[in-house]
Design a protein around this motif. Structure first.
Motif, PDB file in Angstrom:
ATOM      1  N   LEU A  86       0.773  -1.160   0.272  1.00 30.16           N
ATOM      2  CA  LEU A  86       0.014  -0.046   0.079  1.00 30.16           C
ATOM      3  C   LEU A  86       0.892   1.306  -0.019  1.00 30.16           C
ATOM      4  O   LEU A  86       0.678   2.312  -0.701  1.00 30.16           O
ATOM      5  N   VAL A  87       2.175   1.272   0.719  1.00 33.45           N
ATOM      6  CA  VAL A  87       2.887   2.347   0.659  1.00 33.45           C
ATOM      7  C   VAL A  87       3.461   2.611  -0.603  1.00 33.45           C
ATOM      8  O   VAL A  87       3.625   3.706  -1.087  1.00 33.45           O
ATOM      9  N   VAL A  88       4.134   1.662  -1.166  1.00 32.31           N
ATOM     10  CA  VAL A  88       4.757   1.653  -2.375  1.00 32.31           C
ATOM     11  C   VAL A  88       4.091   2.148  -3.479  1.00 32.31           C
ATOM     12  O   VAL A  88       4.232   2.882  -4.373  1.00 32.31           O
ATOM     13  N   GLY A  89       2.603   1.370  -3.402  1.00 32.43           N
ATOM     14  CA  GLY A  89       1.732   1.740  -4.698  1.00 32.43           C
ATOM     15  C   GLY A  89       1.137   3.069  -4.684  1.00 32.43           C
ATOM     16  O   GLY A  89       0.867   3.449  -5.689  1.00 32.43           O
ATOM     17  N   ASN A  90       1.152   3.857  -3.622  1.00 32.95           N
ATOM     18  CA  ASN A  90       0.665   5.301  -3.447  1.00 32.95           C
ATOM     19  C   ASN A  90       1.999   5.978  -3.389  1.00 32.95           C
ATOM     20  O   ASN A  90       1.775   7.576  -2.916  1.00 32.95           O
ATOM     21  N   LEU A  91       3.485   5.786  -3.466  1.00 35.92           N
ATOM     22  CA  LEU A  91       4.522   6.623  -3.356  1.00 35.92           C
ATOM     23  C   LEU A  91       4.775   7.312  -4.303  1.00 35.92           C
ATOM     24  O   LEU A  91       5.619   6.841  -5.227  1.00 35.92           O
ATOM     25  N   ASP A  92       4.379   8.620  -4.508  1.00 32.00           N
ATOM     26  CA  ASP A  92       4.803   9.352  -5.528  1.00 32.00           C
ATOM     27  C   ASP A  92       6.188   9.639  -5.719  1.00 32.00           C
ATOM     28  O   ASP A  92       7.083   9.879  -4.918  1.00 32.00           O
ATOM     29  N   GLY A  93       6.944   9.218  -6.869  1.00 33.65           N
ATOM     30  CA  GLY A  93       8.398   9.246  -7.177  1.00 33.65           C
ATOM     31  C   GLY A  93       8.981   7.856  -7.104  1.00 33.65           C
ATOM     32  O   GLY A  93      10.069   7.805  -7.726  1.00 33.65           O
ATOM     33  N   ALA A  94       8.195   7.008  -6.830  1.00 33.52           N
ATOM     34  CA  ALA A  94       8.667   5.562  -6.936  1.00 33.52           C
ATOM     35  C   ALA A  94       8.703   5.145  -8.251  1.00 33.52           C
ATOM     36  O   ALA A  94       7.647   5.537  -9.075  1.00 33.52           O
ATOM     37  N   PRO A  95       9.298   4.079  -8.719  1.00 31.51           N
ATOM     38  CA  PRO A  95       9.283   3.649 -10.186  1.00 31.51           C
ATOM     39  C   PRO A  95       7.682   3.228 -10.496  1.00 31.51           C
ATOM     40  O   PRO A  95       7.301   2.623  -9.646  1.00 31.51           O
ATOM     41  N   VAL A  96       7.564   3.558 -11.573  1.00 27.90           N
ATOM     42  CA  VAL A  96       5.957   3.242 -12.095  1.00 27.90           C
ATOM     43  C   VAL A  96       5.716   1.721 -12.093  1.00 27.90           C
ATOM     44  O   VAL A  96       4.763   1.229 -11.661  1.00 27.90           O
ATOM     45  N   ALA A  97       6.709   0.744 -12.669  1.00 26.60           N
ATOM     46  CA  ALA A  97       6.185  -0.548 -13.015  1.00 26.60           C
ATOM     47  C   ALA A  97       6.186  -1.308 -11.467  1.00 26.60           C
ATOM     48  O   ALA A  97       5.419  -2.068 -11.121  1.00 26.60           O
ATOM     49  N   LEU A  98       7.219  -0.541 -10.667  1.00 30.14           N
ATOM     50  CA  LEU A  98       7.016  -1.041  -9.282  1.00 30.14           C
ATOM     51  C   LEU A  98       5.664  -0.818  -8.542  1.00 30.14           C
ATOM     52  O   LEU A  98       4.933  -1.398  -7.791  1.00 30.14           O
ATOM     53  N   ARG A  99       5.237   0.515  -8.548  1.00 30.64           N
ATOM     54  CA  ARG A  99       3.686   0.732  -8.305  1.00 30.64           C
ATOM     55  C   ARG A  99       2.799   0.024  -8.933  1.00 30.64           C
ATOM     56  O   ARG A  99       1.765  -0.247  -8.168  1.00 30.64           O
ATOM     57  N   TYR A 100       2.688  -0.348 -10.413  1.00 33.40           N
ATOM     58  CA  TYR A 100       1.812  -1.277 -10.688  1.00 33.40           C
ATOM     59  C   TYR A 100       1.926  -2.430 -10.108  1.00 33.40           C
ATOM     60  O   TYR A 100       0.717  -3.063  -9.659  1.00 33.40           O
ATOM     61  N   GLU A 101       2.946  -2.884  -9.948  1.00 33.94           N
ATOM     62  CA  GLU A 101       3.166  -4.266  -8.946  1.00 33.94           C
ATOM     63  C   GLU A 101       2.457  -4.408  -7.490  1.00 33.94           C
ATOM     64  O   GLU A 101       1.786  -5.269  -7.193  1.00 33.94           O
ATOM     65  N   ALA A 102       3.070  -3.447  -7.060  1.00 34.83           N
ATOM     66  CA  ALA A 102       2.404  -3.047  -5.606  1.00 34.83           C
ATOM     67  C   ALA A 102       0.639  -2.985  -5.460  1.00 34.83           C
ATOM     68  O   ALA A 102       0.423  -3.588  -4.511  1.00 34.83           O
ATOM     69  N   ASN A 103       0.307  -2.172  -6.419  1.00 32.41           N
ATOM     70  CA  ASN A 103      -1.226  -1.945  -6.377  1.00 32.41           C
ATOM     71  C   ASN A 103      -1.856  -3.307  -6.806  1.00 32.41           C
ATOM     72  O   ASN A 103      -2.957  -3.490  -6.382  1.00 32.41           O
ATOM     73  N   ARG A 104      -1.436  -4.233  -7.502  1.00 31.30           N
ATOM     74  CA  ARG A 104      -2.121  -5.453  -7.873  1.00 31.30           C
ATOM     75  C   ARG A 104      -2.036  -6.142  -6.441  1.00 31.30           C
ATOM     76  O   ARG A 104      -3.162  -6.805  -6.198  1.00 31.30           O
ATOM     77  N   LEU A 105      -1.012  -6.102  -5.682  1.00 28.05           N
ATOM     78  CA  LEU A 105      -1.265  -6.797  -4.319  1.00 28.05           C
ATOM     79  C   LEU A 105      -2.076  -6.163  -3.375  1.00 28.05           C
ATOM     80  O   LEU A 105      -3.009  -6.846  -2.740  1.00 28.05           O
ATOM     81  N   ALA A 106      -2.088  -4.763  -3.423  1.00 28.52           N
ATOM     82  CA  ALA A 106      -2.911  -3.956  -2.642  1.00 28.52           C
ATOM     83  C   ALA A 106      -4.156  -4.384  -2.981  1.00 28.52           C
ATOM     84  O   ALA A 106      -5.346  -4.439  -1.956  1.00 28.52           O
ATOM     85  N   VAL A 107      -4.638  -4.275  -4.233  1.00 28.35           N
ATOM     86  CA  VAL A 107      -6.094  -4.467  -4.695  1.00 28.35           C
ATOM     87  C   VAL A 107      -6.537  -5.825  -3.982  1.00 28.35           C
ATOM     88  O   VAL A 107      -7.708  -6.107  -3.534  1.00 28.35           O
ATOM     89  N   ALA A 108      -5.751  -6.839  -4.447  1.00 25.24           N
ATOM     90  CA  ALA A 108      -6.090  -8.217  -4.207  1.00 25.24           C
ATOM     91  C   ALA A 108      -6.294  -8.409  -2.517  1.00 25.24           C
ATOM     92  O   ALA A 108      -7.074  -8.942  -1.837  1.00 25.24           O
ATOM     93  N   ALA A 109      -5.613  -7.647  -1.789  1.00 23.01           N
ATOM     94  CA  ALA A 109      -5.482  -7.622  -0.369  1.00 23.01           C
ATOM     95  C   ALA A 109      -6.710  -6.912   0.331  1.00 23.01           C
ATOM     96  O   ALA A 109      -7.206  -7.108   1.180  1.00 23.01           O
ATOM     97  N   ALA A 110      -7.257  -6.010  -0.441  1.00 24.09           N
ATOM     98  CA  ALA A 110      -8.481  -5.216  -0.098  1.00 24.09           C
ATOM     99  C   ALA A 110      -9.700  -6.123   0.190  1.00 24.09           C
ATOM    100  O   ALA A 110     -10.360  -5.915   1.018  1.00 24.09           O
ATOM    101  N   GLY A 111      -9.658  -7.160  -0.599  1.00 21.62           N
ATOM    102  CA  GLY A 111     -10.990  -8.255  -0.216  1.00 21.62           C
ATOM    103  C   GLY A 111     -12.238  -7.724  -0.747  1.00 21.62           C
ATOM    104  O   GLY A 111     -13.252  -8.259  -0.098  1.00 21.62           O
ATOM    105  N   ARG A 112     -12.517  -6.677  -1.315  1.00 22.99           N
ATOM    106  CA  ARG A 112     -13.706  -6.188  -1.860  1.00 22.99           C
ATOM    107  C   ARG A 112     -14.014  -6.381  -3.065  1.00 22.99           C
ATOM    108  O   ARG A 112     -13.228  -6.004  -4.111  1.00 22.99           O
ATOM    109  N   ALA A 113     -15.341  -7.071  -3.491  1.00 22.98           N
ATOM    110  CA  ALA A 113     -15.642  -7.494  -4.926  1.00 22.98           C
ATOM    111  C   ALA A 113     -15.439  -6.441  -5.741  1.00 22.98           C
ATOM    112  O   ALA A 113     -14.990  -6.663  -6.807  1.00 22.98           O
ATOM    113  N   HIS A 114     -15.816  -5.003  -5.311  1.00 23.98           N
ATOM    114  CA  HIS A 114     -16.266  -4.015  -6.424  1.00 23.98           C
ATOM    115  C   HIS A 114     -14.753  -3.407  -6.615  1.00 23.98           C
ATOM    116  O   HIS A 114     -14.588  -2.883  -7.752  1.00 23.98           O
TER     117      HIS A 114
END
Length: 348
Positions: A86-114
């Motif tokens: 969640l931190v890496v995925g929202n960290l402005d200045g972090a590498p773009v591809a790394l943020r994509y990867e982090a947010n895939r994990l964060a979305v999956a972990a959120a556990g909300r169907a929508h």
């Protein structure tokens, strides 16, 4: 007294500012703006990488974040993604591809169907914050290699759950961004930035600037993050209440152009009042109901001058064939063609 009465009546009418995309629905109470660093920031601050402290999400600039990640090897970067998505995925200045990867994990972990569709293969989620109604930024195109970047800032009734919800084609944050990306071609990346807490329906939030002020801080930091990773200066496209956000952020961004459309005002009387070097453009279709919203500013309510008025001084975007409040990105419209030219730096 008569003049004061007219002003007071106009201010009362400004309560009916509807800054979103779903019509004259009733408001749903005052919204609490999501601000500050993302969830997990405390655990991030307590951690380290290769013996080095991690940049504080609350105080480190995007440029400091970029320098930090440049000093890590690939294994170190991915380890941080695994431990703090969640931190890496929202960290402005972090590498773009790394943020994509982090947010895939964060979305999956959120556990909300929508939220689940955001984790689908091919989605490029540059930011995901599940707090409140949720916020998300999604990229269409190749941001790391783009010659041009556009950022679409939507209005009311948008959040992480409705970002790409079923609605009329070419509307909503993701729909507008997709339509613009299809019109500009492969060398331009378009970001659907639902990165602030938007008003819900009609009410004080839509008529006031409180949420826009909080959103402007987030938008300015987001654009600084783009700059920190080497992206071109963006073009900002602000729809409805999103145009208020763009107006307040204007002086704090490196945007080359700012385009406002379906706008209730940008909290400035003139282009000069925005205090920006960006070229400023404005559009309003002939049947857009936003024209009925009084362009006043009184006791903190209303968003000021009409950006499409000659006195405001913005460049005109042709919109004579736009239908309603949400038709600006419909393929074949003059507005979409003009938006594409502005996004690619071809408009004069």
């Amino acid at each position: 007294m008569r003049r004061f009465g007219r002003t007071l009546a106009a201010a009362a009418m400004a309560l009916a500012v509807v800054a979103g995309t779903v019509g004259w629905a009733a408001g749903d109470g005052l919204q609490t703006a999501v601000t500050g660093p993302p969830p997990g920031a405390s655990a991030w601050r307590a951690d380290s990488a290769s013996g080095r402290p991690l940049p504080d999400p609350a105080t480190a600039s995007p440029y400091e974040v970029a320098r930090f990640f440049a000093g890590l090897n690939e294994a170190g970067r991915r380890d941080l993604v695994r431990r703090h998505p969640l931190v890496v995925g929202n960290l402005d200045g972090a590498p773009v591809a790394l943020r994509y990867e982090a947010n895939r994990l964060a979305v999956a972990a959120a556990g909300r169907a929508h939220y689940a569709p955001l984790a689908a293969p091919g989605r490029q989620v540059l930011a995901f914050d599940p707090r409140g109604r949720g916020q998300v930024a999604e990229v269409f195109g190749d941001l790391e290699r783009a010659a041009h970047v556009a950022v679409v800032v939507p209005g009311s009734d948008n959040d992480a759950a409705t970002h790409d919800a079923g609605r009329a084609p070419h509307t909503g944050p993701a729909g507008m961004a997709r339509a613009l990306h299809a019109a500009v071609g492969g060398d331009t990346a378009v970001v659907a930035w639902t990165g602030y807490t938007t008003p819900v329906g009609v009410g004080l939030d839509a008529a006031a600037g409180r949420l826009a002020e909080a959103g402007a801080v987030r938008l300015a930091r987001f654009t600084a993050g783009l700059d920190a990773v080497g992206a071109p200066d963006p073009v900002l496209f602000g729809h409805s209440y999103g145009s208020v956000v763009c107006g307040l952020a204007a002086r704090h961004t490196d945007a080359s152009d700012i385009v406002v459309f379906g706008s209730p005002g940008v909290r400035a009387d003139t282009v000069a009042g925005l205090r920006t070097r960006a070229r400023v453009w404005a559009a309003r279709g002939p049947s857009d109901w936003i024209a009925d919203v009084p362009n006043v500013a009184f006791a903190g309510l209303g968003h000021g001058a009409d950006p499409t008025s000659p006195a405001f001084g913005a460049r005109t975007v042709p919109a004579s064939d736009v239908r309603g409040h949400t038709g600006y990105f419909v393929p074949g419209t003059r507005s979409l063609a003009a938006f594409a030219a502005i996004a690619k730096g071809q408009a004069r």
